[in-house]
Enzyme design. Structure first.
Site, PDB file in Angstrom:
ATOM      1  N   GLY B  12      37.910  48.738  30.385  1.00 47.28           N
ATOM      2  CA  GLY B  12      36.943  48.955  31.371  1.00 47.28           C
ATOM      3  C   GLY B  12      37.887  49.416  32.570  1.00 47.28           C
ATOM      4  O   GLY B  12      38.867  49.366  32.801  1.00 47.28           O
ATOM      5  N   ASN B 107      45.951  44.895  28.209  1.00 42.43           N
ATOM      6  CA  ASN B 107      46.594  44.327  27.181  1.00 42.43           C
ATOM      7  C   ASN B 107      46.236  45.030  25.753  1.00 42.43           C
ATOM      8  O   ASN B 107      46.858  45.463  24.951  1.00 42.43           O
ATOM      9  CB  ASN B 107      46.263  42.760  26.835  1.00 42.43           C
ATOM     10  CG  ASN B 107      46.866  42.145  28.053  1.00 42.43           C
ATOM     11  OD1 ASN B 107      48.043  42.298  28.304  1.00 42.43           O
ATOM     12  ND2 ASN B 107      46.274  41.133  28.777  1.00 42.43           N
ATOM     13  N   THR B 135      44.368  46.929  35.229  1.00 42.97           N
ATOM     14  CA  THR B 135      43.345  45.814  34.745  1.00 42.97           C
ATOM     15  C   THR B 135      42.968  45.221  36.139  1.00 42.97           C
ATOM     16  O   THR B 135      43.718  44.960  36.948  1.00 42.97           O
ATOM     17  CB  THR B 135      43.981  44.525  33.984  1.00 42.97           C
ATOM     18  OG1 THR B 135      42.972  43.563  34.097  1.00 42.97           O
ATOM     19  CG2 THR B 135      45.361  44.001  34.349  1.00 42.97           C
ATOM     20  N   ASP B 137      41.718  42.212  36.002  1.00 44.18           N
ATOM     21  CA  ASP B 137      41.886  40.467  35.819  1.00 44.18           C
ATOM     22  C   ASP B 137      43.228  40.196  36.100  1.00 44.18           C
ATOM     23  O   ASP B 137      43.682  39.058  36.120  1.00 44.18           O
ATOM     24  CB  ASP B 137      41.366  40.333  34.321  1.00 44.18           C
ATOM     25  CG  ASP B 137      40.240  40.629  34.098  1.00 44.18           C
ATOM     26  OD1 ASP B 137      39.382  41.143  35.134  1.00 44.18           O
ATOM     27  OD2 ASP B 137      39.524  40.714  32.888  1.00 44.18           O
ATOM     28  N   ARG B 182      37.261  36.680  33.179  1.00 45.33           N
ATOM     29  CA  ARG B 182      37.289  35.940  31.922  1.00 45.33           C
ATOM     30  C   ARG B 182      38.110  34.784  31.951  1.00 45.33           C
ATOM     31  O   ARG B 182      37.901  33.918  32.664  1.00 45.33           O
ATOM     32  CB  ARG B 182      37.499  37.018  30.657  1.00 45.33           C
ATOM     33  CG  ARG B 182      36.940  36.418  29.529  1.00 45.33           C
ATOM     34  CD  ARG B 182      35.712  35.828  29.210  1.00 45.33           C
ATOM     35  NE  ARG B 182      34.527  36.473  29.923  1.00 45.33           N
ATOM     36  CZ  ARG B 182      33.410  36.067  29.907  1.00 45.33           C
ATOM     37  NH1 ARG B 182      33.207  34.816  29.813  1.00 45.33           N
ATOM     38  NH2 ARG B 182      32.342  36.953  30.577  1.00 45.33           N
ATOM     39  N   LEU B 286      30.219  45.626  40.274  1.00 46.27           N
ATOM     40  CA  LEU B 286      30.509  45.921  41.567  1.00 46.27           C
ATOM     41  C   LEU B 286      32.069  45.977  42.195  1.00 46.27           C
ATOM     42  O   LEU B 286      32.460  46.675  42.885  1.00 46.27           O
ATOM     43  CB  LEU B 286      29.443  45.463  42.627  1.00 46.27           C
ATOM     44  CG  LEU B 286      28.020  45.705  42.229  1.00 46.27           C
ATOM     45  CD1 LEU B 286      27.142  45.001  43.343  1.00 46.27           C
ATOM     46  CD2 LEU B 286      27.549  47.108  42.269  1.00 46.27           C
ATOM     47  N   ARG B 288      34.486  45.945  40.721  1.00 47.20           N
ATOM     48  CA  ARG B 288      35.644  46.890  40.240  1.00 47.20           C
ATOM     49  C   ARG B 288      35.357  48.322  40.358  1.00 47.20           C
ATOM     50  O   ARG B 288      35.979  49.392  40.390  1.00 47.20           O
ATOM     51  CB  ARG B 288      35.880  46.697  38.806  1.00 47.20           C
ATOM     52  CG  ARG B 288      34.777  47.543  37.846  1.00 47.20           C
ATOM     53  CD  ARG B 288      35.088  47.081  36.369  1.00 47.20           C
ATOM     54  NE  ARG B 288      34.081  48.024  35.558  1.00 47.20           N
ATOM     55  CZ  ARG B 288      33.933  47.927  34.306  1.00 47.20           C
ATOM     56  NH1 ARG B 288      34.510  46.956  33.612  1.00 47.20           N
ATOM     57  NH2 ARG B 288      33.082  48.785  33.662  1.00 47.20           N
TER      58      ARG B 288
END
Lengths: 392, 392
Positions: B12, B107, B135, B137, B182, B286, B288
């Site tokens: 993503g 990853n 990322t 995250d 996540r 939104l 990201r």
């Protein structure tokens, strides 16, 4: 004799509600004829309980932060108001020597504003009650548009542009973004402004038209033939042809019925009926609280509306709301005027026919031309995904 | 002999993925030793189907727009890759005279990067494969943080500040905002930075700790004794003490299981158990894609990571990823280094204990100090609701 002024906020905040408060307080201070400039703590409830905040002696430096603070710095209320409350309010105004009352709010608040005006009139009290329009939903009648809408429109347009840039670059994917505005499609429609830079929403569903789930699925399927990443903007207030909300109630309490989110409901439909990956996004209240995406035009007009309402009250007007009339579209120019509160009380203005496209899933050029100046400066330029990929 | 370079995006997008692309292309052009600078159209799938975009001759003016374009300008993929795919990829690289491959991703993508490196090594091919961390995250190991996270952190912190300013000024109201990430709580935790200006979230629930619904209801009840408008930030990845997602699956397809939104689930709990008004918000993608809330530091580091990976490959490095090491916290200073791809492949880094508070519903000062510099300039000043209302 001492004269005081009171400002009351009603309903949900906008990104520029505090800007109107700033305009009103500034104008009130400038007049030099007021002993106290009060804010009612938490709206009409604060009036009835005589909780008045002194706003006249707040230093300018702090006051100016109102222009970049979302929410409502003096609180707000949504409590219902009964006839005896108006009588009580009038008594309190007399007691506190409040001769000027400014109500900053939407349709419901304008109703309160009108009723208090009539109560004072019936009792022959020299109290002037004026309305400042405020709504993200843009559903107040007569005025060309209301402070609060321009910022909500800029928010949805900018987010849609960004979301489209993200989603277009993904493998097959459908994203449904929920827009607020309940029965009025103005905010949902404003997402189309994103398209003027090449990254627009693929489908727009307005609450002014009945929503047909089968047609929606067909529309999405059709769009997926052209490209892999689809963005749908859907109003939170979509109803079917019988006028029932497309999302079933999740549960009911004594006070209210709670519905699920339109965004996740439609995303789930795509997954179930078409088997494609889909997700729903719902920025919700973020859309009325963003200062980064506040429209500069909206912020100016909000201040102006506050100033004008204050000045009109001081000059003897009562039972009226400040409104805007569009003088010219390009260059954008509006003039303000006063409208009888009777003409706006509790009336809900939805999108007119000429702003909705024939299929009912998008907007017209006339809408884009009307809406564009309200969001302020142009949205940022972006690399067009297709051009970068060497496509048309 | 002609030498070519290939850039591949995986997973993503982030708000600065295209900024790394910009950095890599710029560095590649500067080297003067490459005949073609290719982008794989839509990730590894594009490599396998030999869909290569020529990036070397895009004019600088257009290239620079990458810095303010969310998504991925050359597309991306999430397809699984099998061993025979790596062999095929290697064949294609040889055929196309591609000596340098840069993988920009998280990853999963680093896993692909490492496996392609090993395949080339096993076949004694002089092909250098390098990784650029990416990322939102922040779950890539070894590196202090990854490009993409700073912007996602700035987004959630700014939105939380604005949301709190809005919600604090309302009558009793609970708003639950869902944060992405996540299994890793980094983004959720970053919402606490909002609090440094006085408008912070009231409760934060991280996926690193088991979520207890009863405790949540108690926490909310407790907070509502102090103030009327409560903001909860909850991770999309919350699980109960058995490790099961707190939101039940809505339905399953052959490919995936779909869960409802944590935000609306928790809001519904508040309504049902406490009878208070509550709503859930979920900005989702939104967070990201926002360019307005892109972190300037993050954007710079993303470019740097792209440049460094490109330079290292051209200098002969392979099977490594660019990483950051923090040299100093105040003033903020990082240095970049290369890490063996084996150390980061498919490893998922979650929040360490010292960043989570004792009760498990907030963060520590150490986390705030670590995270603050990553979001760039300070969040905007706002009028404090309490101070305006004459309260403490």
């Amino acid at each position: 004799m001492a004269e005081n002024l009171l400002i009351v906020h009603g309903g949900g905040p906008t990104a520029v509600l505090n800007a109107s408060l700033y305009g009103a307080v500034k104008e009130a201070k400038k007049s030099g004829k007021l002993e106290h400039i009060y804010g009612a703590e938490n709206g009409t409830g604060g009036v009835l309980e005589e909780r008045f905040l002194e706003l006249g002696n707040i230093p300018e430096e702090k006051l100016k932060l109102l222009l970049q603070t979302p929410g409502t710095a003096i609180g707000t209320s949504r409590d219902p108001i009964w006839q005896e409350d108006y009588e009580k309010m009038a008594d309190i105004l007399v007691k506190k020597k409040i001769k000027y009352v400014l109500f900053n709010g939407g349709n419901g608040t304008m109703d309160t504003c009108g009723k208090l005006h009539k109560t004072c009139q019936a009792r022959n009290l020299d109290i002037r009650v004026m309305g400042i329009p405020k709504t993200t939903d843009n559903d107040i009648a007569v005025t060309d548009h209301s402070p609060g809408f321009g910022s909500a429109a800029r928010y949805i347009a900018a987010c849609t542009e960004e979301l489209c840039a993200d989603v277009r670059s993904l493998p097959i994917h459908v994203v449904v973004m929920e827009a607020s505005g309940r029965n009025a499609g103005w905010i949902t429609a404003a997402s189309a402004l994103a398209g003027e830079k090449g990254y627009g929403p693929d489908l727009i569903y307005l609450p002014e038209r009945p929503f047909d789930e089968e047609q929606f699925i067909k529309d999405v399927e059709e769009k997926l033939k052209e490209k892999s990443g689809i963005v749908v903007v859907a109003s939170e207030g979509l109803t079917d042809k019988e006028g029932k909300p497309v999302v079933k109630p999740v549960f009911k309490t004594e006070r209210a019925t709670y519905f699920g989110d339109v965004s996740s409901h439609l995303a789930n439909l795509v997954i179930q009926k078409l088997g494609y990956k889909a997700r729903g996004e719902k920025p919700g209240l973020l859309g009325r609280a963003s200062i980064g995406l506040q429209s500069p035009v909206d912020c100016q007009e909000a201040q102006l509306a506050g100033e004008k309402a204050c000045r009109a009250a001081l000059q003897g007007e009562s039972g009226k709301m400040v409104a805007f009339r569009r003088v010219s579209e390009a260059p954008y120019k509006v003039e303000d005027f006063l409208v009888d509160i009777d003409e706006v009380m509790m009336y809900e203005r939805t999108m007119p026919e000429e702003f909705i496209n024939e299929k009912g899933n998008g907007v017209t050029q006339a809408f884009l031309d009307w809406c564009r100046p309200l969001i302020g400066e142009e949205l940022p330029d972006m690399v067009s995904f297709n051009s970068f990929m060497g496509k048309k």
